[in-house]
Scaffold this active site. Sequence first.
Site, mmCIF file in Angstrom:
data_model
loop_
_atom_site.group_PDB
_atom_site.id
_atom_site.type_symbol
_atom_site.label_atom_id
_atom_site.label_comp_id
_atom_site.label_asym_id
_atom_site.label_seq_id
_atom_site.Cartn_x
_atom_site.Cartn_y
_atom_site.Cartn_z
ATOM 1 N N ARG A 188 2.501 -6.227 13.158
ATOM 2 C CA ARG A 188 3.454 -5.348 13.850
ATOM 3 C C ARG A 188 4.692 -6.183 14.161
ATOM 4 O O ARG A 188 4.752 -6.869 15.185
ATOM 5 C CB ARG A 188 2.836 -4.755 15.119
ATOM 6 C CG ARG A 188 1.884 -5.707 15.862
ATOM 7 C CD ARG A 188 1.693 -5.323 17.297
ATOM 8 N NE ARG A 188 0.953 -4.090 17.469
ATOM 9 C CZ ARG A 188 0.109 -3.869 18.474
ATOM 10 N NH1 ARG A 188 -0.141 -4.821 19.342
ATOM 11 N NH2 ARG A 188 -0.493 -2.709 18.604
ATOM 12 N N CYS A 239 6.912 0.977 6.351
ATOM 13 C CA CYS A 239 6.000 1.420 7.419
ATOM 14 C C CYS A 239 6.224 2.880 7.805
ATOM 15 O O CYS A 239 5.410 3.736 7.519
ATOM 16 C CB CYS A 239 6.144 0.513 8.648
ATOM 17 S SG CYS A 239 5.607 -1.180 8.363
ATOM 18 N N LYS A 271 -2.659 1.106 13.910
ATOM 19 C CA LYS A 271 -1.452 0.705 13.190
ATOM 20 C C LYS A 271 -0.712 1.922 12.628
ATOM 21 O O LYS A 271 0.517 2.041 12.762
ATOM 22 C CB LYS A 271 -1.827 -0.250 12.049
ATOM 23 C CG LYS A 271 -0.727 -0.499 11.036
ATOM 24 C CD LYS A 271 0.477 -1.199 11.638
ATOM 25 C CE LYS A 271 1.554 -1.406 10.578
ATOM 26 N NZ LYS A 271 2.502 -2.432 10.893
ATOM 27 N N GLY A 318 13.553 4.683 6.474
ATOM 28 C CA GLY A 318 13.172 3.826 5.369
ATOM 29 C C GLY A 318 12.149 2.784 5.790
ATOM 30 O O GLY A 318 11.580 2.841 6.875
ATOM 31 N N TYR A 375 17.552 -0.543 4.712
ATOM 32 C CA TYR A 375 17.045 0.454 5.651
ATOM 33 C C TYR A 375 17.152 -0.051 7.079
ATOM 34 O O TYR A 375 17.141 0.743 8.027
ATOM 35 C CB TYR A 375 15.599 0.820 5.317
ATOM 36 C CG TYR A 375 14.552 -0.021 6.005
ATOM 37 C CD1 TYR A 375 14.065 0.346 7.271
ATOM 38 C CD2 TYR A 375 14.039 -1.165 5.420
ATOM 39 C CE1 TYR A 375 13.112 -0.425 7.913
ATOM 40 C CE2 TYR A 375 13.088 -1.926 6.056
ATOM 41 C CZ TYR A 375 12.628 -1.560 7.300
ATOM 42 O OH TYR A 375 11.674 -2.339 7.940
ATOM 43 N N ARG A 411 6.741 6.481 16.143
ATOM 44 C CA ARG A 411 8.169 6.234 15.973
ATOM 45 C C ARG A 411 8.788 7.237 15.004
ATOM 46 O O ARG A 411 9.905 7.730 15.226
ATOM 47 C CB ARG A 411 8.372 4.804 15.481
ATOM 48 C CG ARG A 411 7.932 3.754 16.495
ATOM 49 C CD ARG A 411 7.751 2.386 15.853
ATOM 50 N NE ARG A 411 9.009 1.873 15.344
ATOM 51 C CZ ARG A 411 9.104 0.953 14.381
ATOM 52 N NH1 ARG A 411 8.012 0.486 13.812
ATOM 53 N NH2 ARG A 411 10.276 0.530 13.980
ATOM 54 N N THR A 458 0.858 -1.199 0.000
ATOM 55 C CA THR A 458 0.000 0.000 0.000
ATOM 56 C C THR A 458 0.887 1.239 0.000
ATOM 57 O O THR A 458 1.154 1.824 1.050
ATOM 58 C CB THR A 458 -0.942 0.033 1.217
ATOM 59 O OG1 THR A 458 -0.185 -0.247 2.412
ATOM 60 C CG2 THR A 458 -2.052 -0.978 1.085
#
Length: 412
Positions: free
Chosen positions: A151, A257, A203, A254, A310, A210, A82
């Site tokens: 997660r 998420c 989510k 990176g 990443y 973060r 996505t």
Amino acid sequence: MKICIMGQGYIGLPTAALFARNHCEVVGVDVNEQIVENLNKGIIHIEEPGISDIIKKAVDLKVYTASLTPQKADAFIITVPTPYVVENYSCDLSYVVSACQSIIPYLEKGNTVIIESTIAPMSTDETVKPIFEDAGFTIGEDLYLAHCPERVLPGKIIEELIHNDRIIGGVTPECAKKASEVYGQFVEGNLMLTEAKTAELSKCMENTFRDVNIALANELAKICAEIGVNALDVIEMANKHPRVNLHSPGPGVGGHCLAIDPYFIYAKAPETAKIIKLARDTNNSMPEFVVDNVKKIISSGKIAVLGVSYKGNTGDDRESPAYEIIAGLKKDYDIAIHDPHIDNPDFVSLDEATKDADLILILCDHNEFKDMDYDMIVKNMPKPVIFDTKNIIKEVPGEIKLFNYGNLYELN
């Protein structure tokens, strides 16, 4: 229970592996013919501990099959990408929509459909639900639809899929219950039942939290470089406070998420989500910050770039800021790239990368870079200099000059 999983990437394949290991019949669907062919031979395409052995065994036992097309099953799990739409930062649901449409011919009454892909708030209700309703299903009665985001931490995906608590967001309470029965096959963490829209936003906010905190550390690094303070010392001292946990600054953010999910929230409320957008802008500015400081260290010559993943100790380079940094440096420098976790014919060995290099630029915190062969580096480089953007090197021989986010102010 038979499970059909759409997408066999970094989430779909480990999820398939665990269902197969727990006595489910699993069909893993992917659009890449080579990936499907290899998986049916027990050959995986991602670097992640534990998965290869599970898939090989599952293939041998005929409880896992890879396929280009879906099959009838008790539950269908969507784990496709996505990305965000560049023009307005909204969630691009095209892959999710396509996957949902592709399983319609195989759906039967009583099936459960789970969207694991990270999606913007309200996507399940506003976009996904109508797809199945238009196909004649009544959600919550003869088809059970839920959003259950993963997660996990790359490098520990198997462990975290099993032990982490799981959010089960049903379109109806019965949908959440049915989805929880699916994950109950292997999840040992708590199964937290809620609404789909709550699961979606939870989510997105986990990763936004973060991202914002990393942005604070990156902004601190910039400030310290400007005013002449050691950013790493500041972080270490501040974190002695029992209620403070400043993150570590780096070359950028990176992954699929943190670099993307915050945009999904911002796009829903752009006039309100100002902190979220500013954090994204700050983290997106770090590659340029790295390039600018490289130019202060050396004006020309050869740069040995160490690491493009990443995430340390993985081969996952999705949305890696390293590529933007490399692109920015190629205009003025000769670049040699070394990454022991990525198979790329253009990458070279550490020895070749550092041979006659004027600067070593560390962009990833692989374990291999934390304690390198400094004798080789001193031998290979006329005037050895290291710029460690991940702050992983604690000490170097006296012949080597080390820059990190603690002493960039020396360049001003």
